[in-house]
Design an enzyme around this catalytic site. Structure first.
Site, PDB file in Angstrom:
ATOM      1  N   TYR A 139     -64.212 -68.202  71.026  1.00  0.00           N
ATOM      2  CA  TYR A 139     -64.625 -68.803  69.761  1.00  0.00           C
ATOM      3  C   TYR A 139     -66.230 -68.395  69.722  1.00  0.00           C
ATOM      4  O   TYR A 139     -66.517 -68.575  68.269  1.00  0.00           O
ATOM      5  CB  TYR A 139     -64.265 -70.215  69.538  1.00  0.00           C
ATOM      6  N   GLU A 193     -40.742 -80.409  86.632  1.00  0.00           N
ATOM      7  CA  GLU A 193     -40.596 -79.077  85.620  1.00  0.00           C
ATOM      8  C   GLU A 193     -40.882 -79.485  84.235  1.00  0.00           C
ATOM      9  O   GLU A 193     -41.885 -79.036  83.718  1.00  0.00           O
ATOM     10  CB  GLU A 193     -39.331 -78.271  85.670  1.00  0.00           C
ATOM     11  N   ASP A 195     -35.148 -77.457  87.041  1.00  0.00           N
ATOM     12  CA  ASP A 195     -33.610 -77.107  86.386  1.00  0.00           C
ATOM     13  C   ASP A 195     -32.919 -76.357  87.739  1.00  0.00           C
ATOM     14  O   ASP A 195     -33.441 -75.515  88.203  1.00  0.00           O
ATOM     15  CB  ASP A 195     -33.571 -76.099  85.299  1.00  0.00           C
TER      16      ASP A 195
END
EC number: 5.6.2.2
Length: 402
Positions: free
Chosen positions: A144, A230, A283
């Site tokens: 920025y 996760e 997963d």
């Protein structure tokens, strides 16, 4: 299972002692191997302080000026972080960049790379000022400062990592921080670099992983293990179920998907400070397996910082593909593998650490053979509290990890 179960705590304590002994042996072996390596490119052997960082930036700049004075187009050279060919595998450290890795160049006399060359010098000058004044900035703040010049945040991110790799200096030593996306909860207190005291057990939703992980001090815990999750949704559910009280004391961390640098640094910081057993819960699919591998072995993009980011003692607690049959998860709760899943599985099977992890390799082969994946949420089909009251407690109690 009650937290006061003596057999449970005895097993966890035995696991911690085993990990500590394994770590001690690994450190001795790594120290011996390092003593044989006199390469100046070994980042572990370099003394990193403000003066050396400033000198490295100034030497790079001086070389550019020298090339210009001699009529030679200046060139910036850094290791190629996009190729697996530039990495090697070490069980003590994980994925690391080879000492003689192939390089990429950003040339002043090439119209295509000239803008990148100029932006690299701009960011190096900003970093030089940060290091010289001993102040910190986030990558977002640097972007920025001149959004029109940099164009996008991703340009700044990539170039800063290239500078870090080129100078062989970890990014946080360049005084450049990143906004964290991960969260941490459980039995842990610490002071941040500015002196702010944080008690992770007081928040019902976890606290953000600090941006300046290396600045943390006075870390305290009575936890018996660290659980890296996760997904943020799973992290929040476990907190709601009170797992840090019923299964506790423990520390939970989530990277909210693929972990950012600060989350990986935090997990490593916890290991370096407490040497607690560290479990990763993802997963049961190729992408979850890759996330687990990033915590344990690292990534090719940051292989030059592997010694600061990986925890090779990490254990994969679930969801294992073999759990699908073992738990008799209903077929309607499983998801067919997509082409991207098969592609990812094929890619994982070729990576060097899978050749050293036969149990993981068998799980991956089983997943591909079944053709389905199991997300963490599928465990709720067995019972709303199955995850926190049955699955994780019994996994830890009976050694259901690999």
């Amino acid at each position: 299972m009650a937290a006061g179960d003596g057999n449970f705590w005895q097993r966890v304590d035995e696991l911690q002692r085993t990990l500590l002994e394994s770590e001690r042996i690994s450190q001795l072996r790594h120290k011996f191997l390092s003593s044989l390596d006199n390469s100046a490119e070994n980042p572990l052997k370099q003394k990193i302080d403000r003066s050396s960082i400033l000198r490295a930036i100034e030497d790079c700049t001086f070389q550019i000026l020298t090339d210009i004075c001699h009529g030679h187009p200046p060139v910036l050279v850094y290791e190629d972080r996009s190729s697996w060919d530039n990495t090697s595998f070490s069980e003590e450290m994980g994925i690391k960049m080879k000492p003689a890795a192939k390089s990429r160049t950003t040339r002043f006399d090439n119209p295509v790379s000239l803008p990148k060359f100029a932006l690299t010098l701009k960011l190096m000058s900003m970093i030089h000022l940060l290091v010289k004044t001993n102040t910190y900035s986030t990558k977002r703040d640097m972007y920025y400062q001149d959004t029109q010049l940099f164009g996008t945040q991703s340009v700044v991110d990539e170039i800063i990592d290239n500078i870090s790799c080129m100078l062989k200096v970890p990014r946080w030593c360049l005084k450049v921080l990143a906004t964290s996306k991960g969260s941490i909860a459980g039995d842990l207190t610490f002071n941040e670099a500015d002196g702010n005291f944080v008690d992770c057990s007081l928040s019902s939703a976890g606290v953000p992983v600090p941006s300046h992980v290396h600045g943390l001090y006075n870390l305290c815990t009575t936890a018996k293990f660290v659980l890296v999750v996760e997904k943020d949704a799973t992290f929040q559910k476990l907190l709601d179920d009170g797992i840090c009280r019923t299964l506790a004391p423990c520390i939970m961390v989530t990277g909210k998907g693929f972990p950012d640098l600060n989350t990986r640094l935090m997990v490593r910081k916890l290991w370096d400070t407490f040497h607690l057993p560290t479990f990763v819960f993802v997963d049961g699919d190729p992408h979850g397996m890759e996330i687990m591998c990033v915590y344990k072995f690292g990534s090719k993009a940051l292989s030059f910082e592997a010694h600061n980011l990986t925890v090779p003692s990490v254990m994969w607690i679930g969801i294992l593909p073999s759990d699908i049959h073992r738990l008799q998860i209903p077929q309607n709760m499983l998801i067919p593998l997509k082409k991207s899943d098969f592609d990812k599985a094929r890619d994982l099977s070729k990576r060097p650490y899978f050749q050293a992890q036969q149990a993981w390799k068998r799980e991956l082969e089983l997943l591909v053979a079944m053709g389905v994946k199991a997300e963490i949420q599928c465990l709720t089909s067995l019972s709303p509290t199955f995850l926190s009251e049955v699955y994780l407690p019994n996994k830890i109690r009976f050694g259901g990890w690999i």
